[in-house]
Design a protein around this motif. Structure first.
Motif, mmCIF file in Angstrom:
data_model
loop_
_atom_site.group_PDB
_atom_site.id
_atom_site.type_symbol
_atom_site.label_atom_id
_atom_site.label_comp_id
_atom_site.label_asym_id
_atom_site.label_seq_id
_atom_site.Cartn_x
_atom_site.Cartn_y
_atom_site.Cartn_z
ATOM 1 N N UNK A 1 0.825 -1.209 0.000
ATOM 2 C CA UNK A 1 0.000 0.000 0.000
ATOM 3 C C UNK A 1 0.857 1.256 0.000
ATOM 4 N N UNK A 2 1.918 1.239 0.798
ATOM 5 C CA UNK A 2 2.817 2.386 0.855
ATOM 6 C C UNK A 2 3.510 2.593 -0.496
ATOM 7 N N UNK A 3 3.963 1.484 -1.123
ATOM 8 C CA UNK A 3 4.607 1.583 -2.430
ATOM 9 C C UNK A 3 3.636 2.082 -3.496
ATOM 10 N N UNK A 4 2.367 1.683 -3.395
ATOM 11 C CA UNK A 4 1.357 2.157 -4.337
ATOM 12 C C UNK A 4 1.156 3.659 -4.197
ATOM 13 N N UNK A 5 1.095 4.133 -2.970
ATOM 14 C CA UNK A 5 0.914 5.567 -2.730
ATOM 15 C C UNK A 5 2.096 6.370 -3.274
ATOM 16 N N UNK A 6 3.292 5.912 -3.003
ATOM 17 C CA UNK A 6 4.488 6.612 -3.479
ATOM 18 C C UNK A 6 4.556 6.577 -5.004
#
Length: 79
Positions: A56-61
């Motif tokens: 999820x964090x990688x998707x946001x970034x």
């Protein structure tokens, strides 16, 4: 030259986003989510440490980088 480099980075970020999104689990758990809802409270606390939290964090970034690159390329193409 700069436009070409940014376009290549843009394509790479797009492919990265596709891969990260496909690796994520679906949010709809169906009827099993209702039955096993109590277990979610424990995992909710440590979600950032799990693979789901990381994805999820990688998707946001990745999405933020994609949007910024899209705007920069639009400005450069207008010139």
């Amino acid at each position: 030259m700069l436009k070409t480099v940014l376009m290549v980075i843009h394509v790479l970020v797009s492919l990265f986003l596709i891969a990260v999104i496909l690796l994520q689990k679906g949010k709809s758990a169906g009827i099993s989510g209702v039955i096993a809802g109590g277990a979610e409270t424990f995992f909710g606390k440590n979600k950032a440490r799990t693979m789901e939290g990381t994805l999820e964090r990688l998707t946001t970034i990745g999405a933020a980088v994609f949007i910024i690159l899209s705007m920069v390329l639009t400005l450069l193409m207008a010139k």
